[in-house]
Every structure is written in C-alpha cells, then in structure tokens.
Design a protein around this motif. Structure first.
Motif, PDB file in Angstrom:
ATOM      1  N   ASN A   1     -59.195  69.602  -0.655  1.00 14.80           N
ATOM      2  CA  ASN A   1     -57.436  68.853  -0.130  1.00 14.80           C
ATOM      3  C   ASN A   1     -57.009  68.312  -0.859  1.00 14.80           C
ATOM      4  O   ASN A   1     -56.440  67.127  -0.706  1.00 14.80           O
ATOM      5  N   ILE A   2     -56.591  68.942  -2.253  1.00  8.28           N
ATOM      6  CA  ILE A   2     -55.789  68.031  -3.074  1.00  8.28           C
ATOM      7  C   ILE A   2     -54.900  69.189  -2.781  1.00  8.28           C
ATOM      8  O   ILE A   2     -54.760  70.516  -3.235  1.00  8.28           O
ATOM      9  N   ASP A   3     -53.234  68.192  -3.380  1.00  5.97           N
ATOM     10  CA  ASP A   3     -52.466  68.872  -3.567  1.00  5.97           C
ATOM     11  C   ASP A   3     -52.436  69.704  -4.779  1.00  5.97           C
ATOM     12  O   ASP A   3     -52.700  69.846  -6.061  1.00  5.97           O
TER      13      ASP A   3
ATOM     14  N   MET B   1     -50.583  68.422  -7.834  1.00  2.99           N
ATOM     15  CA  MET B   1     -51.147  66.718  -7.997  1.00  2.99           C
ATOM     16  C   MET B   1     -52.760  67.377  -9.559  1.00  2.99           C
ATOM     17  O   MET B   1     -53.008  66.953  -9.848  1.00  2.99           O
TER      18      MET B   1
ATOM     19  N   ARG C   1     -60.879  74.569   2.952  1.00  4.33           N
ATOM     20  CA  ARG C   1     -59.693  72.860   3.224  1.00  4.33           C
ATOM     21  C   ARG C   1     -60.913  71.230   2.521  1.00  4.33           C
ATOM     22  O   ARG C   1     -61.509  70.670   2.853  1.00  4.33           O
TER      23      ARG C   1
ATOM     24  N   SER D   1     -53.314  64.178  -2.082  1.00  4.00           N
ATOM     25  CA  SER D   1     -54.212  65.442  -0.618  1.00  4.00           C
ATOM     26  C   SER D   1     -52.890  66.140  -0.356  1.00  4.00           C
ATOM     27  O   SER D   1     -51.993  66.174  -0.311  1.00  4.00           O
ATOM     28  N   ALA D   2     -53.477  67.218   0.153  1.00  2.00           N
ATOM     29  CA  ALA D   2     -52.537  68.507   0.366  1.00  2.00           C
ATOM     30  C   ALA D   2     -51.441  68.305   1.793  1.00  2.00           C
ATOM     31  O   ALA D   2     -50.735  69.205   2.073  1.00  2.00           O
ATOM     32  N   ASP D   3     -52.628  67.891   2.268  1.00  2.00           N
ATOM     33  CA  ASP D   3     -51.707  67.802   3.827  1.00  2.00           C
ATOM     34  C   ASP D   3     -51.522  66.323   4.342  1.00  2.00           C
ATOM     35  O   ASP D   3     -51.548  65.888   5.731  1.00  2.00           O
ATOM     36  N   GLY D   4     -51.600  65.370   3.384  1.00  2.00           N
ATOM     37  CA  GLY D   4     -50.799  63.135   3.822  1.00  2.00           C
ATOM     38  C   GLY D   4     -52.370  63.262   4.222  1.00  2.00           C
ATOM     39  O   GLY D   4     -52.045  61.683   5.187  1.00  2.00           O
TER      40      GLY D   4
END
Length: 384
Positions: A294-296, A299, A291, A344-347
């Motif tokens: 943590n980038i979507d 994105m 993690r 971010s991947a998880d907000g």
C-alpha cells in the motif's frame, strides 16, 4: 467570549512543523550513523526473513517442531549465503576478465557513437583508463572491499544477538505497554510491519527468480558469455525498485552489442528481456503483491532516492521495506499520521476502511497473533 488560544504544542501548524524538523533531524542522524546502523538494519531484515522461513518450515514440514524450525532455518540460510559467496568468488574474476577482453570492441562501439555524434577524434578505452587516477580508484576499491568484509562481520554478529534475544522482547513489550489495549495496538502495528516486510521479501525473491531464470534462457539462447553470472546479477538487481528493472533489461544487451558483430543478437536479447520485464512486472508481480504494501508508486521512487542518499547501496536494497516500516509507525500518532497518508497508495495507511460486519479480512490485514505474540497481548504486568 473570545476563543482561547491553543498552546504551542497543540497548534496544528506548530505540530506539523515539529514533525518536519524531526524528520530532517532523523535523516541527518541516520546519515551520520550509517556505519553503525546499516549492519543493524541488514541484520534485522535477515532476522525477519529467517523467522518467516522458520514458520514456513514448521507449517510445511509436519515433522519439524517449533524448537527445531529456527535452527534449521538458520542452517539453510547460512548454506545458501555461503554457496552464493563461493559462486561469486569462482565466477567474478572470470566475468571481469571477460569484460577486459571486450576492450577492442568497446573502442569500435565508441568510434561508431562518436561518428554519429560528429566527434572527429574519439577516445579509446585505454586512453580513458589512463586519464583516471589509478592509485585513487584502487584505494577506493580496496577500502570498499574492507568495508564490505567488516559490514558482513557486524551483520552476522548483530543477527546472532537478535536471534538469541528474541524471548527478551516479550518482557520488554509488557514493560513498555502495561495496558492491554496499548499492547494490542503495538502488537498489531508490529504484525503489519512484519507481514509487509515478509510479503515484500517473498514476492521480490519469487519474481526475481522468475526474471533471472527467463533472462538466463534468453541470454543462453543468443550465446551471451557468462549468462549464469548475468542471471545472478539480475536476481540481485530486482530487489532495487525501478533501477533494478532497468539494469536487467538494458545491461546484457549492451554487452551483447560489444560481444557480437552487428546488432541482431543485441536487438533480439533486448526484446526478449523487455518482454520478460513487462510480463513479470505488469502481470505476475501485481497479482502476487496485492495490497500488502500500500505504498504510492511516486513514494517508492522518492524513498529509493532518499534511502540511497543516506545509506548508499544498502539503502537502495532496503528502501521499500524501510518505507513500509516508517509508514506504519507514523500512522500510530496523530501528529505524523498525515505523512503516513501521503506515503500510502490509497490514503488509508492502516488499511482500516469501513467493512461490513461479516466481511472477511483481505490479504493486507495482519493475521491474528499466535504463539508468543498472543501471550504478550493477553499477559498482564505483575503488581508492584
């Protein structure tokens, strides 16, 4: 009593509009200042890489002191870069010559594809080359070589000054953030950026070496010409998200299709390279990455397109670490935090989700500051 109307700067809509306009203006500025900023960006990421390498040497080699770690890391890095340049110079010409020798085979492949597409008079490689404006493309190639040489020189100059002026940034940090709380937040953000970039470079380098070595074994097994140089190109391509993986899995089989008679060698090589990409990309890479970024994923694609459009190939190589840096910086301000959340991947761009009091930090949390950074966080500004 009616509620008071918020000021223009306090309105959420107006604040978000200002942020969007600032992003557009910043993108335009980065585009027009690309000749100046791209060497500086490359030098900064090289400095981060060398600094991390120096800390690894100091940690792994007990006889290397803190003072000697950085010069040793710089020397090893220069030797590696110099060896890479010599390898490219020695093998690049032969590689291009081999591609030129594939002309007749390329004509045959073009003829086969044209027959399948229903084209009666397929063009040849020679006719395609003659249809190009040779003087125009030779001029572009010469300009590209000149730009690369000048960029490399500027990168080395910037890198030298960045490494020399490292200690001065401690005093600047104290002057910019006189209060200890603000300074601690700034150092925490810096540690998160540095940790993300170093983690990204480490994972991409290790997985790139794995992909390059396994690909070399597969290419050498089928007898593909210039397998070592192909492995080197694949290693470099891995640093480019998505596009690098496509190049690594598709380009060598295409040239195997030209080099060998029939489709057997190309099909075997294609299956082997796809298997390497699937195993490394879906098993090894996620376990190593964790993690930390943590980038979507969406994105990641958009950042690749954005930075490539602004800074070209340099932007493609640096798209992911640059996005990490932007995400962490935007998360520090209320008006731009929503952009960081989207990236971010998880907000949770700052990865500050609620934890139990005794829960240990995960790998993505920045390590506690040590050495000069710890001194910066503890030091107080001198009284006027």
């Amino acid at each position: 009593m009616p509620a008071s109307t918020p000021a223009f700067g306090e309105s959420p809509v107006a604040r978000n509009a200002i942020v969007i306009l600032a992003v557009i203006a910043g993108g335009a500025t980065l585009y027009f200042l690309a000749p100046i900023l791209t060497p500086l960006a490359l030098a900064m990421f090289l400095a981060v890489m060398i600094d991390g390498f120096a800390r690894v040497l100091q940690h792994r080699l007990p006889h290397v002191s803190k003072t000697a770690a950085l010069p040793l890391a710089v020397t090893i890095s220069l030797v590696l870069f110099g060896g890479t340049a010599v390898f490219v110079a020695m093998n690049g010409a032969a590689f291009i010559g081999q591609l030129v020798a594939y002309g007749p085979k390329l004509d045959a492949v073009i003829a086969q594809l044209a027959t399948m597409a229903g084209v009666k008079d397929p063009p040849t490689v020679v006719s395609l080359i003659k249809g190009l404006d040779a003087s125009k493309y030779l001029g572009l190639a010469a300009r590209a070589v000149q730009d690369f040489a000048s960029t490399a020189l500027f990168v080395l100059v910037y890198l030298a000054f960045i490494l020399v002026s490292r200690k001065g940034w401690e005093r600047k940090a104290i002057g910019l953030f006189p209060h200890r709380e603000e300074r601690q937040e700034a150092v925490t953000a810096f540690l998160r950026i540095r940790g993300g970039v170093e983690r990204y470079l480490f994972v991409q380098t290790v997985t790139g070496l794995m992909v390059a070595i396994l690909s070399f074994i597969a290419m050498f097994a089928v007898g593909l010409h210039d397998s070592l140089f192909w492995a080197f190109l694949i290693f470099l391509a891995v640093y480019i998200p998505v596009a690098g993986g496509v190049f690594a899995g598709v380009a060598p089989p295409l040239f195997a299709l030209v080099q060998f008679d029939g489709y057997g060698h190309a099909v075997v090589l294609f299956i082997a390279l796809q298997a390497v990409g699937v195993i490394i990309g879906n098993v090894v890479y996620p376990r190593m990455q964790g993690r930390s970024l943590n980038i979507d994923p969406v994105m990641v694609l958009l950042s690749l397109a954005f930075w490539s459009a602004i800074w070209g190939l340099t932007g493609a190589f640096l798209s992911t670490p640059l996005t990490v840096m932007v995400m962490v910086i935007l998360a520090q301000f209320d008006g731009s935090r929503w952009i960081s959340v989207i990236l971010s991947a998880d907000g949770d761009p700052q990865q500050l989700k609620n934890k139990m009091p005794n829960e240990p930090p995960d790998e993505a949390d920045p390590p506690p500051a040590k050495g000069p950074l710890a001194k910066v966080m503890r030091r107080r500004p001198k009284a006027a």
